[in-house]
Design a protein around this motif. Structure first.
Motif, PDB file in Angstrom:
ATOM      1  N   ALA A  96      38.261  35.376  32.971  1.00  0.00           N
ATOM      2  CA  ALA A  96      38.331  33.936  33.249  1.00  0.00           C
ATOM      3  C   ALA A  96      38.176  33.650  34.742  1.00  0.00           C
ATOM      4  N   GLY A  97      38.640  34.545  35.595  1.00  0.00           N
ATOM      5  CA  GLY A  97      38.534  34.354  37.039  1.00  0.00           C
ATOM      6  C   GLY A  97      37.199  34.748  37.620  1.00  0.00           C
ATOM      7  N   LEU A  98      36.367  35.365  36.804  1.00  0.00           N
ATOM      8  CA  LEU A  98      35.051  35.810  37.265  1.00  0.00           C
ATOM      9  C   LEU A  98      34.073  34.644  37.159  1.00  0.00           C
ATOM     10  N   THR A  99      33.998  33.862  38.221  1.00  0.00           N
ATOM     11  CA  THR A  99      33.095  32.711  38.255  1.00  0.00           C
ATOM     12  C   THR A  99      32.054  32.933  39.339  1.00  0.00           C
ATOM     13  N   MET A 100      30.960  32.202  39.199  1.00  0.00           N
ATOM     14  CA  MET A 100      29.919  32.282  40.221  1.00  0.00           C
ATOM     15  C   MET A 100      30.484  31.811  41.561  1.00  0.00           C
ATOM     16  N   GLN A 101      31.322  30.787  41.537  1.00  0.00           N
ATOM     17  CA  GLN A 101      31.914  30.267  42.764  1.00  0.00           C
ATOM     18  C   GLN A 101      32.811  31.311  43.425  1.00  0.00           C
ATOM     19  N   ALA A 102      33.620  31.998  42.627  1.00  0.00           N
ATOM     20  CA  ALA A 102      34.517  33.015  43.180  1.00  0.00           C
ATOM     21  C   ALA A 102      33.719  34.153  43.816  1.00  0.00           C
ATOM     22  N   VAL A 103      32.664  34.580  43.148  1.00  0.00           N
ATOM     23  CA  VAL A 103      31.829  35.656  43.692  1.00  0.00           C
ATOM     24  C   VAL A 103      31.138  35.184  44.969  1.00  0.00           C
ATOM     25  N   ALA A 104      30.566  33.998  44.933  1.00  0.00           N
ATOM     26  CA  ALA A 104      29.859  33.476  46.112  1.00  0.00           C
ATOM     27  C   ALA A 104      30.795  33.400  47.312  1.00  0.00           C
ATOM     28  N   SER A 105      31.984  32.910  47.077  1.00  0.00           N
ATOM     29  CA  SER A 105      32.953  32.789  48.165  1.00  0.00           C
ATOM     30  C   SER A 105      33.269  34.152  48.783  1.00  0.00           C
ATOM     31  N   ARG A 106      33.436  35.162  47.924  1.00  0.00           N
ATOM     32  CA  ARG A 106      33.785  36.503  48.409  1.00  0.00           C
ATOM     33  C   ARG A 106      32.628  37.199  49.111  1.00  0.00           C
ATOM     34  N   VAL A 107      31.387  36.924  48.704  1.00  0.00           N
ATOM     35  CA  VAL A 107      30.257  37.572  49.391  1.00  0.00           C
ATOM     36  C   VAL A 107      29.776  36.746  50.577  1.00  0.00           C
ATOM     37  N   GLY A 108      30.351  35.552  50.752  1.00  0.00           N
ATOM     38  CA  GLY A 108      30.055  34.763  51.930  1.00  0.00           C
ATOM     39  C   GLY A 108      28.834  33.879  51.854  1.00  0.00           C
ATOM     40  N   VAL A 109      28.511  33.410  50.641  1.00  0.00           N
ATOM     41  CA  VAL A 109      27.401  32.465  50.485  1.00  0.00           C
ATOM     42  C   VAL A 109      27.873  31.298  49.633  1.00  0.00           C
ATOM     43  N   LYS A 110      27.058  30.275  49.553  1.00  0.00           N
ATOM     44  CA  LYS A 110      27.347  29.163  48.655  1.00  0.00           C
ATOM     45  C   LYS A 110      26.885  29.559  47.253  1.00  0.00           C
ATOM     46  N   ALA A 111      27.568  29.033  46.246  1.00  0.00           N
ATOM     47  CA  ALA A 111      27.285  29.418  44.861  1.00  0.00           C
ATOM     48  C   ALA A 111      25.801  29.290  44.491  1.00  0.00           C
ATOM     49  N   PRO A 112      25.092  28.226  44.890  1.00  0.00           N
ATOM     50  CA  PRO A 112      23.674  28.148  44.513  1.00  0.00           C
ATOM     51  C   PRO A 112      22.837  29.334  45.012  1.00  0.00           C
ATOM     52  N   SER A 113      23.258  29.950  46.104  1.00  0.00           N
ATOM     53  CA  SER A 113      22.521  31.105  46.628  1.00  0.00           C
ATOM     54  C   SER A 113      22.570  32.295  45.686  1.00  0.00           C
ATOM     55  N   LEU A 114      23.644  32.412  44.919  1.00  0.00           N
ATOM     56  CA  LEU A 114      23.750  33.529  43.972  1.00  0.00           C
ATOM     57  C   LEU A 114      22.653  33.478  42.916  1.00  0.00           C
ATOM     58  N   TYR A 115      22.244  32.268  42.582  1.00  0.00           N
ATOM     59  CA  TYR A 115      21.258  32.116  41.519  1.00  0.00           C
ATOM     60  C   TYR A 115      19.881  32.655  41.914  1.00  0.00           C
ATOM     61  N   LYS A 116      19.716  33.023  43.157  1.00  0.00           N
ATOM     62  CA  LYS A 116      18.481  33.690  43.570  1.00  0.00           C
ATOM     63  C   LYS A 116      18.521  35.172  43.191  1.00  0.00           C
ATOM     64  N   ARG A 117      19.720  35.695  42.931  1.00  0.00           N
ATOM     65  CA  ARG A 117      19.897  37.106  42.576  1.00  0.00           C
ATOM     66  C   ARG A 117      20.358  37.288  41.121  1.00  0.00           C
ATOM     67  N   ILE A 118      21.149  36.327  40.649  1.00  0.00           N
ATOM     68  CA  ILE A 118      21.734  36.400  39.306  1.00  0.00           C
ATOM     69  C   ILE A 118      21.426  35.085  38.592  1.00  0.00           C
ATOM     70  N   ARG A 119      20.838  35.177  37.422  1.00  0.00           N
ATOM     71  CA  ARG A 119      20.379  33.985  36.703  1.00  0.00           C
ATOM     72  C   ARG A 119      21.515  33.018  36.336  1.00  0.00           C
ATOM     73  N   ASN A 120      22.651  33.566  35.821  1.00  0.00           N
ATOM     74  CA  ASN A 120      23.768  32.725  35.393  1.00  0.00           C
ATOM     75  C   ASN A 120      25.003  33.605  35.180  1.00  0.00           C
ATOM     76  N   ARG A 121      26.097  33.012  34.771  1.00  0.00           N
ATOM     77  CA  ARG A 121      27.337  33.774  34.604  1.00  0.00           C
ATOM     78  C   ARG A 121      27.194  34.833  33.515  1.00  0.00           C
ATOM     79  N   ASP A 122      26.512  34.506  32.420  1.00  0.00           N
ATOM     80  CA  ASP A 122      26.328  35.512  31.371  1.00  0.00           C
ATOM     81  C   ASP A 122      25.603  36.741  31.903  1.00  0.00           C
ATOM     82  N   GLU A 123      24.587  36.533  32.724  1.00  0.00           N
ATOM     83  CA  GLU A 123      23.891  37.679  33.309  1.00  0.00           C
ATOM     84  C   GLU A 123      24.821  38.437  34.252  1.00  0.00           C
ATOM     85  N   LEU A 124      25.638  37.728  35.017  1.00  0.00           N
ATOM     86  CA  LEU A 124      26.611  38.378  35.893  1.00  0.00           C
ATOM     87  C   LEU A 124      27.548  39.263  35.091  1.00  0.00           C
ATOM     88  N   VAL A 125      28.080  38.734  34.000  1.00  0.00           N
ATOM     89  CA  VAL A 125      28.995  39.506  33.151  1.00  0.00           C
ATOM     90  C   VAL A 125      28.267  40.714  32.563  1.00  0.00           C
TER      91      VAL A 125
END
Length: 190
Positions: free
Chosen positions: A26-55
């Motif tokens: 439940a705590g594994l969100t795109m926002q949580a990951v983005a915050s920890r890697v030091g980018v804004k959440a939309p930037s993650l979508y350049k590497r990971i399509r969506n939360r399901d793909e992240l999981v």
């Protein structure tokens, strides 16, 4: 903040695994990951399509890591029964080290979150080989499934705190391994 080009998929997955272990699925969100890697959440979508793909990618990374631990455990013992026992012990140790990841790789989920078949096959090779050496090639898959299902059930109960009747849980695990390997050896002889 780093630009998206400086944020690798590997860094995203490493942080995702850390969040999974600390905060659960439940705590594994795109926002949580983005915050920890030091980018804004939309930037993650350049590497990971969506939360399901992240999981799914985290599940695959976890399975790959488990497979590496199993290969190391299987490299030591020459005896097939000892190899199966070493694999069960390594499987349990991995689950204790990464309980949320362990649950993730065995949990049902939507198709978009399921690990790739090739990843599962590669990680399963050590137990298939050891089980085949113990129970015979004709029974390798059945024996590997039996050992994995028993170990998964035992470990899942253990992690859930479900062993409430007393006794030594470590000894119970060892008893289960001895019983299984003995039964599989008998099956090979039949």
């Amino acid at each position: 903040m780093p630009t998206p080009e400086r944020t690798s998929r590997e860094a995203i997955l490493a942080v995702g695994r850390e969040i999974l272990e600390a905060d659960g699925l439940a705590g594994l969100t795109m926002q949580a990951v983005a915050s920890r890697v030091g980018v804004k959440a939309p930037s993650l979508y350049k590497r990971i399509r969506n939360r399901d793909e992240l999981v799914r990618l985290i599940a695959e990374a976890t399975i790959t890591d488990l497979g590496a631990h199993l290969r190391l455990a299987a490299a030591e013992p020459a005896d097939a029964a000892a190899r199966v026992a070493a694999l069960a012990v390594a499987f349990r140790a991995f689950a204790h080290r990464f309980p949320a990841g362990f649950h993730l790789i065995f949990a049902p989920g939507p198709a978009g979150r399921r690990p790739a078949h090739d990843t599962i096959v590669a990680s399963s090779a050590p137990i298939l080989e050891a089980a085949g050496a113990l129970a015979g090639p004709a029974h390798a898959l059945d024996a590997a499934r039996t050992v994995t299902a028993w170990a998964n059930g035992f470990i899942s109960m253990e992690l859930a705190g479900a062993f409430n009747l007393g006794g030594d849980v470590d000894e119970a695990f060892s008893f289960g391994i001895r019983t299984l390997t003995s039964a599989l050896e008998t099956r090979a002889e039949a």
